[in-house]
Design a protein around this motif. Structure first.
Motif, PDB file in Angstrom:
ATOM      1  N   GLY A 419       4.213  10.111 -11.411  1.00  0.00           N
ATOM      2  CA  GLY A 419       4.881   8.811 -11.282  1.00  0.00           C
ATOM      3  C   GLY A 419       3.925   7.654 -11.216  1.00  0.00           C
ATOM      4  O   GLY A 419       4.137   6.711 -10.447  1.00  0.00           O
ATOM      5  N   SER A 420       2.853   7.686 -12.031  1.00  0.00           N
ATOM      6  CA  SER A 420       1.803   6.682 -11.885  1.00  0.00           C
ATOM      7  C   SER A 420       1.742   5.676 -13.034  1.00  0.00           C
ATOM      8  O   SER A 420       0.697   5.089 -13.261  1.00  0.00           O
ATOM      9  CB  SER A 420       0.445   7.393 -11.760  1.00  0.00           C
ATOM     10  N   ASP A 421       2.825   5.487 -13.772  1.00  0.00           N
ATOM     11  CA  ASP A 421       2.789   4.516 -14.859  1.00  0.00           C
ATOM     12  C   ASP A 421       3.649   3.286 -14.580  1.00  0.00           C
ATOM     13  O   ASP A 421       3.819   2.431 -15.435  1.00  0.00           O
ATOM     14  CB  ASP A 421       3.231   5.158 -16.176  1.00  0.00           C
ATOM     15  N   ALA A 422       4.186   3.197 -13.355  1.00  0.00           N
ATOM     16  CA  ALA A 422       5.026   2.048 -13.002  1.00  0.00           C
ATOM     17  C   ALA A 422       5.145   1.970 -11.486  1.00  0.00           C
ATOM     18  O   ALA A 422       4.779   2.907 -10.764  1.00  0.00           O
ATOM     19  CB  ALA A 422       6.413   2.185 -13.626  1.00  0.00           C
ATOM     20  N   GLY A 423       5.667   0.834 -11.005  1.00  0.00           N
ATOM     21  CA  GLY A 423       5.966   0.703  -9.584  1.00  0.00           C
ATOM     22  C   GLY A 423       4.786   0.270  -8.744  1.00  0.00           C
ATOM     23  O   GLY A 423       3.794  -0.269  -9.248  1.00  0.00           O
ATOM     24  N   LEU A 424       4.885   0.535  -7.450  1.00  0.00           N
ATOM     25  CA  LEU A 424       3.875   0.112  -6.490  1.00  0.00           C
ATOM     26  C   LEU A 424       3.232   1.288  -5.766  1.00  0.00           C
ATOM     27  O   LEU A 424       2.451   1.080  -4.837  1.00  0.00           O
ATOM     28  CB  LEU A 424       4.510  -0.831  -5.449  1.00  0.00           C
ATOM     29  N   HIS A 425       3.570   2.510  -6.167  1.00  0.00           N
ATOM     30  CA  HIS A 425       2.985   3.677  -5.509  1.00  0.00           C
ATOM     31  C   HIS A 425       2.839   4.812  -6.511  1.00  0.00           C
ATOM     32  O   HIS A 425       3.432   4.787  -7.588  1.00  0.00           O
ATOM     33  CB  HIS A 425       3.865   4.140  -4.340  1.00  0.00           C
ATOM     34  N   LEU A 426       2.039   5.789  -6.156  1.00  0.00           N
ATOM     35  CA  LEU A 426       1.999   7.049  -6.891  1.00  0.00           C
ATOM     36  C   LEU A 426       2.176   8.176  -5.883  1.00  0.00           C
ATOM     37  O   LEU A 426       2.026   7.978  -4.672  1.00  0.00           O
ATOM     38  CB  LEU A 426       0.712   7.197  -7.696  1.00  0.00           C
ATOM     39  N   GLY A 466       3.738  16.595  -0.643  1.00  0.00           N
ATOM     40  CA  GLY A 466       2.965  15.554  -1.303  1.00  0.00           C
ATOM     41  C   GLY A 466       2.860  14.322  -0.426  1.00  0.00           C
ATOM     42  O   GLY A 466       3.415  14.259   0.682  1.00  0.00           O
ATOM     43  N   LEU A 467       2.158  13.321  -0.924  1.00  0.00           N
ATOM     44  CA  LEU A 467       1.960  12.072  -0.191  1.00  0.00           C
ATOM     45  C   LEU A 467       2.247  10.902  -1.121  1.00  0.00           C
ATOM     46  O   LEU A 467       1.855  10.917  -2.295  1.00  0.00           O
ATOM     47  CB  LEU A 467       0.523  11.962   0.327  1.00  0.00           C
ATOM     48  N   LEU A 468       2.932   9.888  -0.603  1.00  0.00           N
ATOM     49  CA  LEU A 468       3.155   8.646  -1.338  1.00  0.00           C
ATOM     50  C   LEU A 468       2.048   7.675  -0.970  1.00  0.00           C
ATOM     51  O   LEU A 468       1.857   7.356   0.215  1.00  0.00           O
ATOM     52  CB  LEU A 468       4.513   8.041  -0.991  1.00  0.00           C
ATOM     53  N   LEU A 469       1.316   7.211  -1.976  1.00  0.00           N
ATOM     54  CA  LEU A 469       0.231   6.270  -1.763  1.00  0.00           C
ATOM     55  C   LEU A 469       0.595   4.937  -2.403  1.00  0.00           C
ATOM     56  O   LEU A 469       0.715   4.835  -3.631  1.00  0.00           O
ATOM     57  CB  LEU A 469      -1.071   6.787  -2.388  1.00  0.00           C
ATOM     58  N   GLY A 470       0.770   3.927  -1.591  1.00  0.00           N
ATOM     59  CA  GLY A 470       1.016   2.593  -2.115  1.00  0.00           C
ATOM     60  C   GLY A 470      -0.303   1.881  -2.358  1.00  0.00           C
ATOM     61  O   GLY A 470      -1.109   1.722  -1.447  1.00  0.00           O
ATOM     62  N   TYR A 471      -0.544   1.453  -3.575  1.00  0.00           N
ATOM     63  CA  TYR A 471      -1.806   0.813  -3.932  1.00  0.00           C
ATOM     64  C   TYR A 471      -1.675  -0.696  -4.070  1.00  0.00           C
ATOM     65  O   TYR A 471      -2.677  -1.417  -4.137  1.00  0.00           O
ATOM     66  CB  TYR A 471      -2.348   1.392  -5.240  1.00  0.00           C
ATOM     67  N   ALA A 472      -0.447  -1.212  -4.101  1.00  0.00           N
ATOM     68  CA  ALA A 472      -0.250  -2.631  -4.401  1.00  0.00           C
ATOM     69  C   ALA A 472      -0.824  -3.533  -3.320  1.00  0.00           C
ATOM     70  O   ALA A 472      -1.384  -4.590  -3.624  1.00  0.00           O
ATOM     71  CB  ALA A 472       1.237  -2.920  -4.597  1.00  0.00           C
ATOM     72  N   CYS A 473      -0.690  -3.131  -2.055  1.00  0.00           N
ATOM     73  CA  CYS A 473      -1.107  -4.014  -0.965  1.00  0.00           C
ATOM     74  C   CYS A 473      -2.531  -3.724  -0.478  1.00  0.00           C
ATOM     75  O   CYS A 473      -2.909  -4.142   0.626  1.00  0.00           O
ATOM     76  CB  CYS A 473      -0.116  -3.912   0.196  1.00  0.00           C
ATOM     77  N   VAL A 474      -3.322  -2.999  -1.292  1.00  0.00           N
ATOM     78  CA  VAL A 474      -4.702  -2.675  -0.914  1.00  0.00           C
ATOM     79  C   VAL A 474      -5.656  -3.399  -1.856  1.00  0.00           C
ATOM     80  O   VAL A 474      -5.620  -3.188  -3.067  1.00  0.00           O
ATOM     81  CB  VAL A 474      -4.970  -1.153  -0.993  1.00  0.00           C
ATOM     82  N   HIS A 475      -6.501  -4.241  -1.303  1.00  0.00           N
ATOM     83  CA  HIS A 475      -7.480  -4.941  -2.141  1.00  0.00           C
ATOM     84  C   HIS A 475      -8.446  -3.931  -2.748  1.00  0.00           C
ATOM     85  O   HIS A 475      -8.726  -2.877  -2.158  1.00  0.00           O
ATOM     86  CB  HIS A 475      -8.240  -5.970  -1.301  1.00  0.00           C
ATOM     87  N   GLU A 476      -8.950  -4.276  -3.926  1.00  0.00           N
ATOM     88  CA  GLU A 476      -9.853  -3.357  -4.628  1.00  0.00           C
ATOM     89  C   GLU A 476     -11.013  -2.909  -3.747  1.00  0.00           C
ATOM     90  O   GLU A 476     -11.445  -1.754  -3.821  1.00  0.00           O
ATOM     91  CB  GLU A 476     -10.415  -4.026  -5.890  1.00  0.00           C
ATOM     92  N   SER A 477     -11.540  -3.805  -2.926  1.00  0.00           N
ATOM     93  CA  SER A 477     -12.684  -3.446  -2.083  1.00  0.00           C
ATOM     94  C   SER A 477     -12.329  -2.457  -0.981  1.00  0.00           C
ATOM     95  O   SER A 477     -13.222  -1.819  -0.417  1.00  0.00           O
ATOM     96  CB  SER A 477     -13.267  -4.717  -1.448  1.00  0.00           C
ATOM     97  N   GLN A 478     -11.036  -2.318  -0.677  1.00  0.00           N
ATOM     98  CA  GLN A 478     -10.609  -1.412   0.386  1.00  0.00           C
ATOM     99  C   GLN A 478     -10.159  -0.053  -0.130  1.00  0.00           C
ATOM    100  O   GLN A 478     -10.030   0.886   0.655  1.00  0.00           O
ATOM    101  CB  GLN A 478      -9.447  -2.032   1.168  1.00  0.00           C
TER     102      GLN A 478
END
Length: 517
Positions: A419-426, A466-478
């Motif tokens: 599920g990594s081609d859309a949305g705010l999480h994978l 499994g684990l849901l990882l939200g990447y939208a609210c994480v700055h690239e440096s974090q």
């Protein structure tokens, strides 16, 4: 004339040095003395001057307390006699008409909550942490164009009309409904008029409104399995029977047994299944639309984050294919702007519009017209689409970085992303022998807030790990430091199981052992 018992009581408890106004403190002490029967019915209170002198306080303090007690019915003045405590006890025999419990003191005779309330609380899924790595489903609110929004908001508030400061009528602020209808036609291929758009406070209120107006307790609802926990809990709270229908690569996949039990509702996330991320095929969409049309079912389509698709254009929703008008389309700005905005909307079949407008006004006393006016101008001036384009690029960059870290760290035959081609999480899918709930709890305690996939399944015995990882609210440096923390917890979980860990498993173990030695 003094009242010795009252004098002793007040001198013991009245403290002029305590924080808060002395007059309110004295009022509360006198009220407590009356309720606790320190002062009996018809007991005469000292005059305001005498009591003020005895407590070494000003007379106005006593007058305030007496006036408040008199207004609430605890005391009364009798002409020429003074001030007395009134009889506020229930009338004799009133309680005898009600059966009394004979349970032991402190015993709980019945649950505090209703059965519906118990179900809601027992299955609550809202997390305490709503920001930070890797909270799923949360956009980067730091990147929101605050200055632009503030400028529009100031303009809206400069001369608000009386209508904008009272309860909303007609399904919400009309210019916002017009702006939404225009936007949805272009961006989502949705065929609707402004009259079909009803403004709500978000997906939860939209679903709740559908349940209240279109269902009765005991009605059947199909839900995707796994699905969003909030949908499932709202259905439970409404007294519906839930039938979990598994999903496959093409989305919800009902079988003969499912079709035999005709539901009142079919809940779907066809453009980006939540939480697994697959897109419903056109054949499956047409199948469910035809079934709903033939059996008078309502399809509730939650299009929660379809604007964020990183490979190709966003896919058209079911609503655009619905010639029989059986689809109720749900949208929200929680993912595209920020969750605290609390603005969502329904796109309704024409036959439902009038009833839903009445329902939202009657049940929720809708308002927030000033916020809706700000949002309407934000959309019509083009700032909304610009923000979507900018954030789509940002989220795609963060997704790519996270995927690189995952692919470098883990063998895809053991740990893979879906599920990594859309949305705010994978979704990071784990072997079945893992315990994703324990793993998520440990990671969250370490400062990385992930969600366990198994909690999204209706039946825990058939759930995937499994684990849901939200990447939208994480700055690239974090992203890299946060992923390092999470990866070590995942590795620890895998090392304690009889399965391979990663491509560099042996080298990593050797270097780790050498460091320990």
């Amino acid at each position: 004339m003094k009242t010795p018992i009252l004098s002793d009581y007040l001198l013991q408890h009245f403290d002029k040095q305590s924080p808060g106004p002395s007059n309110q403190q004295l009022y509360r002490l006198l009220r407590k003395a009356i309720l606790d029967r320190v002062l009996q019915v018809d007991a005469r209170l000292p005059s305001s001057r005498d009591l003020a002198r005895e407590l070494a306080t000003c007379r106005n303090t006593v007058l305030y307390a007496y006036d408040q007690l008199r207004a609430e019915g605890y005391i009364e003045g009798r002409s020429g006699s003074g001030t007395f405590v009134t009889d506020t006890a229930p009338q004799e025999g009133a309680l005898n008409q009600t059966p009394m419990s004979h349970a032991p003191l402190g015993a709980q005779v019945a649950p505090i909550l209703s059965r519906r309330g118990q179900e809601l609380v027992a299955h609550a899924g809202a997390a305490a942490q709503q920001w930070g790595p890797f909270v799923p489903g949360v956009p980067d609110v730091v990147q929101f164009p605050h200055q632009t929004w503030s400028r529009i908001q100031k303009k809206v508030w400069r001369r608000p009309s009386p209508d904008s400061l009272t309860y909303a009528q007609g399904g919400g602020y009309l210019p916002l409904r017009v702006a939404l209808a225009d936007y949805l036609k272009v961006a989502r291929c949705i065929d609707c008029s402004p009259e079909q758009v009803v403004i709500t406070t978000g997906i939860h209120q939209s679903i709740d409104l559908c349940m209240r107006l279109l269902s009765d307790p005991g009605d059947l609802a199909w839900v995707e399995d796994p699905c969003y926990w909030g949908t499932r809990n709202l259905l439970r709270a409404s007294g519906l029977n839930i039938r979990p229908v598994p999903v496959d690569a093409e989305g919800m996949c009902p079988g003969p047994a499912d079709f035999a039990a005709v539901p009142r509702f079919i809940f779907l996330t066809p453009s980006h299944q939540y939480p697994l991320g697959m897109v419903m095929s056109l054949a499956r969409r047409r199948l469910l639309l035809e079934y709903a049309s033939r059996n008078d079912c309502w399809i509730i389509e939650d299009d929660y984050d379809s604007e964020f698709r990183y490979n190709g254009r966003p896919l058209a929703p079911l609503q655009g294919l619905d010639s029989a008008e059986r689809v109720i389309y749900l949208g929200t700005f929680s993912k595209t702007l920020y969750p605290g905005l609390r603005v969502g909307y329904l796109v309704l079949p024409r036959a439902l519009v009038r009833s839903f407008v009445t329902g939202v006004n009657e049940l929720h006393r809708a308002g927030t017209i000033q916020t809706q006016a700000t949002l309407a101008e934000f959309i019509t001036e083009g700032f909304f689409t610009s923000h979507i384009r900018r954030m789509r690029t940002t989220y795609a960059r963060r997704l790519g970085l996270l995927q690189q870290l995952i692919n470098k760290r883990f063998d895809p035959s053991v740990v893979q992303t879906i599920g990594s081609d859309a949305g705010l999480h994978l979704v990071l899918q784990l072997p079945d022998y893992c315990n994703d709930q324990e793993l998520a709890a440990k990671a969250t305690h370490a400062g990385v807030a992930v969600r366990p996939l198994s909690l999204y399944y209706h039946d825990a015995t058939r759930s995937a790990q499994g684990l849901l990882l939200g990447y939208a609210c994480v700055h690239e440096s974090q992203i890299a430091p946060a992923f390092e923390v999470l990866a070590r917890h995942i590795e620890h979980e895998l090392w304690n199981k009889p399965a391979p860990l990663s491509r560099n498993d042996a080298e990593y173990r050797a270097s780790r052992n050498k460091a320990v030695l």
